[in-house]
Scaffold this motif. Structure first.
Motif, PDB file in Angstrom:
ATOM      1  N   GLU A  99       0.733  -1.134   0.023  1.00  0.00           N
ATOM      2  CA  GLU A  99       0.009   0.045  -0.010  1.00  0.00           C
ATOM      3  C   GLU A  99       0.999   1.292  -0.141  1.00  0.00           C
ATOM      4  O   GLU A  99       0.639   2.078  -0.544  1.00  0.00           O
ATOM      5  CB  GLU A  99      -0.835   0.143   1.454  1.00  0.00           C
ATOM      6  N   PHE A 100       1.882   1.191   0.735  1.00  0.00           N
ATOM      7  CA  PHE A 100       2.838   2.359   0.867  1.00  0.00           C
ATOM      8  C   PHE A 100       3.376   2.572  -0.571  1.00  0.00           C
ATOM      9  O   PHE A 100       3.480   3.853  -1.084  1.00  0.00           O
ATOM     10  CB  PHE A 100       4.045   2.054   1.642  1.00  0.00           C
ATOM     11  N   HIS A 101       3.966   1.738  -1.313  1.00  0.00           N
ATOM     12  CA  HIS A 101       4.504   1.706  -2.528  1.00  0.00           C
ATOM     13  C   HIS A 101       3.467   2.309  -3.420  1.00  0.00           C
ATOM     14  O   HIS A 101       3.601   3.205  -4.347  1.00  0.00           O
ATOM     15  CB  HIS A 101       4.621   0.243  -3.119  1.00  0.00           C
ATOM     16  N   LYS A 102       2.123   1.936  -3.350  1.00  0.00           N
ATOM     17  CA  LYS A 102       1.003   2.275  -4.347  1.00  0.00           C
ATOM     18  C   LYS A 102       0.644   3.899  -4.159  1.00  0.00           C
ATOM     19  O   LYS A 102       0.761   4.519  -5.120  1.00  0.00           O
ATOM     20  CB  LYS A 102      -0.252   1.445  -4.146  1.00  0.00           C
ATOM     21  N   VAL A 103       0.871   4.280  -2.900  1.00  0.00           N
ATOM     22  CA  VAL A 103       0.411   5.679  -2.533  1.00  0.00           C
ATOM     23  C   VAL A 103       1.482   6.527  -2.975  1.00  0.00           C
ATOM     24  O   VAL A 103       1.319   7.483  -3.508  1.00  0.00           O
ATOM     25  CB  VAL A 103       0.046   5.448  -1.243  1.00  0.00           C
ATOM     26  N   ALA A 104       2.719   5.936  -2.660  1.00  0.00           N
ATOM     27  CA  ALA A 104       3.716   6.964  -2.683  1.00  0.00           C
ATOM     28  C   ALA A 104       4.837   6.842  -3.823  1.00  0.00           C
ATOM     29  O   ALA A 104       5.088   7.806  -4.485  1.00  0.00           O
ATOM     30  CB  ALA A 104       4.970   6.756  -1.461  1.00  0.00           C
ATOM     31  N   ALA A 105       5.133   5.573  -4.269  1.00  0.00           N
ATOM     32  CA  ALA A 105       6.140   5.479  -5.487  1.00  0.00           C
ATOM     33  C   ALA A 105       5.844   5.982  -6.683  1.00  0.00           C
ATOM     34  O   ALA A 105       6.409   6.866  -7.149  1.00  0.00           O
ATOM     35  CB  ALA A 105       6.487   3.794  -5.431  1.00  0.00           C
ATOM     36  N   ASP A 106       4.653   5.494  -7.590  1.00  0.00           N
ATOM     37  CA  ASP A 106       4.443   5.908  -8.679  1.00  0.00           C
ATOM     38  C   ASP A 106       3.874   7.321  -8.827  1.00  0.00           C
ATOM     39  O   ASP A 106       4.573   8.055  -9.578  1.00  0.00           O
ATOM     40  CB  ASP A 106       3.062   5.038  -9.324  1.00  0.00           C
ATOM     41  N   PRO A 107       3.045   7.963  -7.992  1.00  0.00           N
ATOM     42  CA  PRO A 107       2.793   9.222  -8.198  1.00  0.00           C
ATOM     43  C   PRO A 107       4.015  10.239  -7.935  1.00  0.00           C
ATOM     44  O   PRO A 107       4.095  11.067  -8.570  1.00  0.00           O
ATOM     45  CB  PRO A 107       1.604   9.498  -6.891  1.00  0.00           C
ATOM     46  N   ILE A 108       4.774   9.999  -6.839  1.00  0.00           N
ATOM     47  CA  ILE A 108       5.859  10.671  -6.546  1.00  0.00           C
ATOM     48  C   ILE A 108       6.802  10.904  -7.991  1.00  0.00           C
ATOM     49  O   ILE A 108       7.579  11.900  -8.336  1.00  0.00           O
ATOM     50  CB  ILE A 108       6.466  10.259  -5.400  1.00  0.00           C
TER      51      ILE A 108
ATOM     52  N   ALA B  86       6.152  10.249 -10.816  1.00  0.00           N
ATOM     53  CA  ALA B  86       5.534  10.662 -11.897  1.00  0.00           C
ATOM     54  C   ALA B  86       5.478  12.118 -11.749  1.00  0.00           C
ATOM     55  O   ALA B  86       5.918  13.028 -12.776  1.00  0.00           O
ATOM     56  CB  ALA B  86       4.063  10.318 -12.163  1.00  0.00           C
ATOM     57  N   GLN B  87       5.349  12.587 -10.673  1.00  0.00           N
ATOM     58  CA  GLN B  87       5.506  14.095 -10.429  1.00  0.00           C
ATOM     59  C   GLN B  87       6.676  14.815 -10.747  1.00  0.00           C
ATOM     60  O   GLN B  87       7.012  15.601 -11.272  1.00  0.00           O
ATOM     61  CB  GLN B  87       4.875  14.465  -9.044  1.00  0.00           C
ATOM     62  N   TRP B  88       7.658  13.972 -10.040  1.00  0.00           N
ATOM     63  CA  TRP B  88       9.000  14.301 -10.238  1.00  0.00           C
ATOM     64  C   TRP B  88       9.710  14.497 -11.656  1.00  0.00           C
ATOM     65  O   TRP B  88      10.170  15.497 -12.209  1.00  0.00           O
ATOM     66  CB  TRP B  88      10.041  13.369  -9.716  1.00  0.00           C
ATOM     67  N   ILE B  89       9.275  13.563 -12.455  1.00  0.00           N
ATOM     68  CA  ILE B  89       9.434  13.478 -14.254  1.00  0.00           C
ATOM     69  C   ILE B  89       8.993  14.545 -14.699  1.00  0.00           C
ATOM     70  O   ILE B  89       9.617  15.337 -15.554  1.00  0.00           O
ATOM     71  CB  ILE B  89       8.963  12.079 -14.652  1.00  0.00           C
ATOM     72  N   GLU B  90       7.651  14.745 -14.342  1.00  0.00           N
ATOM     73  CA  GLU B  90       6.892  16.051 -14.995  1.00  0.00           C
ATOM     74  C   GLU B  90       7.701  17.371 -14.481  1.00  0.00           C
ATOM     75  O   GLU B  90       7.889  18.186 -15.551  1.00  0.00           O
ATOM     76  CB  GLU B  90       5.582  16.058 -14.499  1.00  0.00           C
ATOM     77  N   ASP B  91       8.057  17.574 -13.214  1.00  0.00           N
ATOM     78  CA  ASP B  91       8.633  18.904 -12.805  1.00  0.00           C
ATOM     79  C   ASP B  91       9.979  19.082 -13.265  1.00  0.00           C
ATOM     80  O   ASP B  91      10.261  20.007 -13.648  1.00  0.00           O
ATOM     81  CB  ASP B  91       8.668  18.841 -11.071  1.00  0.00           C
ATOM     82  N   MET B  92      10.797  17.954 -13.250  1.00  0.00           N
ATOM     83  CA  MET B  92      12.158  18.065 -13.799  1.00  0.00           C
ATOM     84  C   MET B  92      12.177  18.425 -15.300  1.00  0.00           C
ATOM     85  O   MET B  92      13.154  19.056 -15.808  1.00  0.00           O
ATOM     86  CB  MET B  92      12.975  16.798 -13.299  1.00  0.00           C
ATOM     87  N   THR B  93      11.396  17.646 -15.917  1.00  0.00           N
ATOM     88  CA  THR B  93      11.124  17.735 -17.497  1.00  0.00           C
ATOM     89  C   THR B  93      10.874  19.376 -17.643  1.00  0.00           C
ATOM     90  O   THR B  93      11.475  20.028 -18.725  1.00  0.00           O
ATOM     91  CB  THR B  93      10.393  17.184 -18.225  1.00  0.00           C
ATOM     92  N   ALA B  94      10.014  19.959 -16.794  1.00  0.00           N
ATOM     93  CA  ALA B  94       9.546  21.432 -17.085  1.00  0.00           C
ATOM     94  C   ALA B  94      10.851  22.329 -16.950  1.00  0.00           C
ATOM     95  O   ALA B  94      10.914  23.297 -17.312  1.00  0.00           O
ATOM     96  CB  ALA B  94       8.394  21.684 -16.056  1.00  0.00           C
ATOM     97  N   GLN B  95      11.925  21.807 -15.957  1.00  0.00           N
ATOM     98  CA  GLN B  95      13.105  22.677 -15.706  1.00  0.00           C
ATOM     99  C   GLN B  95      14.044  22.537 -16.787  1.00  0.00           C
ATOM    100  O   GLN B  95      15.214  23.126 -16.850  1.00  0.00           O
ATOM    101  CB  GLN B  95      13.563  22.330 -14.389  1.00  0.00           C
ATOM    102  N   GLY B  96      13.622  21.738 -17.946  1.00  0.00           N
ATOM    103  CA  GLY B  96      14.696  21.260 -18.866  1.00  0.00           C
ATOM    104  C   GLY B  96      15.648  20.047 -18.523  1.00  0.00           C
ATOM    105  O   GLY B  96      16.674  19.971 -19.472  1.00  0.00           O
ATOM    106  N   LEU B  97      15.396  19.380 -17.578  1.00  0.00           N
ATOM    107  CA  LEU B  97      16.289  18.147 -17.547  1.00  0.00           C
ATOM    108  C   LEU B  97      15.786  17.043 -18.061  1.00  0.00           C
ATOM    109  O   LEU B  97      14.526  16.943 -18.364  1.00  0.00           O
ATOM    110  CB  LEU B  97      16.145  17.808 -15.857  1.00  0.00           C
TER     111      LEU B  97
END
Length: 338
Positions: free
Chosen positions: A296-305, A307-318
Motif C-alpha cells: 500500500e505504501f508503494h502504491k500511494v507513494a512510489a508511482d505518483p511521486i 511521475a510528478q518528479w519526471i513532470e517537474d524536472m522535465t519542465a525545468q529542462g532536465l
C-alpha cells in the motif's frame, strides 16, 4: 645586518617559500563527527597523502568550515576545495541528482547504490547541473535504505503514520507525506534535539546516523523493513581547484576514489552485521511492517511521486525520464553482471 647576510637570508626564505608552494593543501568540509558516512573521505585523504609523499594533503573539518546545508555554496565560491552534502538539503540547487532520492527506487544493496550513483553522476546533464556551482562530482556516499526510530507505541500500519511528525528529507519526506505524516527537514545534527524536545516523533536515518547522532538512544522501536528510500550525498570538489592540480596530484586523487569506496563498503558492512546487537543492547524493539502495508505504501507513494518528479524536472529542462531510466537500466545491468 650587512647586505650580504641580508641577501643570504632572503635567498633562504625564497627557497623555503618555493618549497611550501610546491605542497598542495585542500580543505574539506564535512559535518558531525567521523563515522561510517565519512570513512571514504578519511581513506581518500590517507591514500592521496601516501601517493604524493605528503605533497598533497586533505585537511578534513567536521563543521568548522561551513554548515552542512551550505557546503555547496562554499564550494561554488572556493571557500574550501572539497565537501560532502546531501541532495535533499537543497533540492532546487541540485535537481538532477534528486532522481537518486526517489522513494522505492528499487536499490537493495550498497553496491547497487554505488553503481546507480556513478551512472547518474557521469550523465552530461548532471555534470552541467553541478557545474553551475563550480562543483565536480567526485564520489558518492552510499547508504542503505532508511528506516525510522520512534518513541511510544510502535507504528506498524500506515494508518498510524497519519499526523506522525518525522524527520525526513527529499523523496523520503514526500513518501511519508503521501501517507499523512508530517515531514520536517531538520539537519542530521539537529535530529536528536528535535526528537528530545518533541518537535518530531520519529526520525528516518540509515543505521550509522542513528548511532552517530544519538537518535537510537531515545528510541523505543525501529522499523526493520520499511525501506522507503535513501538520500544521495555526493562528495564534490571545486572545479577550479581540481583543474589547478598537477597531473600527478590529479592522478593520485582520481586513482584513490575506487579504493576509498571499497574501504567505505567494508566498514559499513561491519556496522550492519552488528546492528541487531545494538538494538538489543539499547532495548529497542524491531518492528516488521506487513507485506500488505508495504504494498500500500508503494502504491500511494512510489508511482505518483515518480511521475510528478519526471513532470517537474522535465519542465525545468532536465532529461528526467532519461535519468530515471538510466537508474533502472544500471540496476538491471549490475544484477546481471553486464
Amino acid at each position: 645586518m650587512n647586505r650580504f647576510l641580508t641577501a643570504a637570508v632572503a635567498a633562504t626564505a625564497g627557497v623555503a617559500m618555493a618549497g611550501e608552494a610546491a605542497a598542495t593543501e585542500w580543505n574539506v568540509s564535512l559535518w558531525g563527527k567521523r563515522r561510517a558516512f565519512t570513512e571514504h573521505v578519511e581513506k581518500l585523504a590517507e591514500l592521496v597523502a601516501e601517493k604524493t609523499g605528503g605533497e598533497f594533503t586533505l585537511n578534513i573539518s567536521y563543521g568548522g568550515l561551513s554548515k552542512n546545508k551550505e557546503n555547496l555554496d562554499g564550494i561554488s565560491i572556493g571557500a574550501f576545495e572539497m565537501a560532502q552534502f546531501c541532495a535533499g538539503y537543497h533540492r532546487d540547487k541540485n535537481p538532477s541528482i534528486t532522481v537518486l532520492e526517489l522513494p522505492f527506487l528499487g536499490v537493495n544493496t550498497l553496491d547497487e547504490e554505488v553503481a546507480v550513483a556513478n551512472a547518474v553522476y557521469a550523465h552530461p546533464a548532471v555534470q552541467a547541473d553541478l557545474a553551475r556551482w563550480n562543483a565536480k562530482l567526485l564520489m558518492t556516499s552510499p547508504m542503505p535504505q532508511y528506516n525510522i526510530v520512534g518513541t511510544g507505541e510502535p507504528r506498524d500500519e500506515l494508518a498510524e503514520f497519519k499526523d506522525m511528525r518525522v524527520r525526513a528529507t527529499g523523496g523520503i519526506g514526500k513518501a511519508f507525506s503521501a501517507v499523512g505524516a508530517v515531514p520536517t527537514s531538520v539537519t542530521a545534527t539537529e535530529a536528536y534535539n528535535a526528537m528530545e524536545s518533541g518537535v518530531v516523533d520519529t526520525v528516518a536515518f540509515a543505521q550509522h546516523a542513528h548511532l552517530a547522532f544519538g537518535t537510537i538512544n531515545r528510541a523505543d522501536w525501529w522499523t526493520a523493513n520499511l525501506n522507503p528510500g535513501t538520500v544521495n550525498c555526493p562528495v564534490v570538489v571545486n572545479t577550479d581547484a581540481y583543474e589547478a592540480l598537477s597531473d600527478a596530484e590529479r592522478a593520485a586523487l582520481d586513482s584513490s576514489v575506487e579504493e576509498a569506496i571499497d574501504h567505505y563498503l567494508t566498514n559499513y558492512g561491519a556496522l550492519l552485521e552488528k546492528w541487531d546487537s545494538v538494538l538489543a543492547e539499547k532495548g529497542v524493539e524491531k518492528i516488521t511492517i506487513s507485506d500488505d502495508q508495504l504494498a500500500e505504501f508503494h502504491k500511494v507513494a512510489a508511482d505518483p511521486i515518480r511521475a510528478q518528479w519526471i513532470e517537474d524536472m522535465t519542465a525545468q529542462g532536465l532529461p528526467a525520464q532519461e535519468l530515471y531510466d538510466l537508474v533502472q537500466k544500471t540496476l538491471s545491468d549490475h544484477r546481471s553482471g553486464s
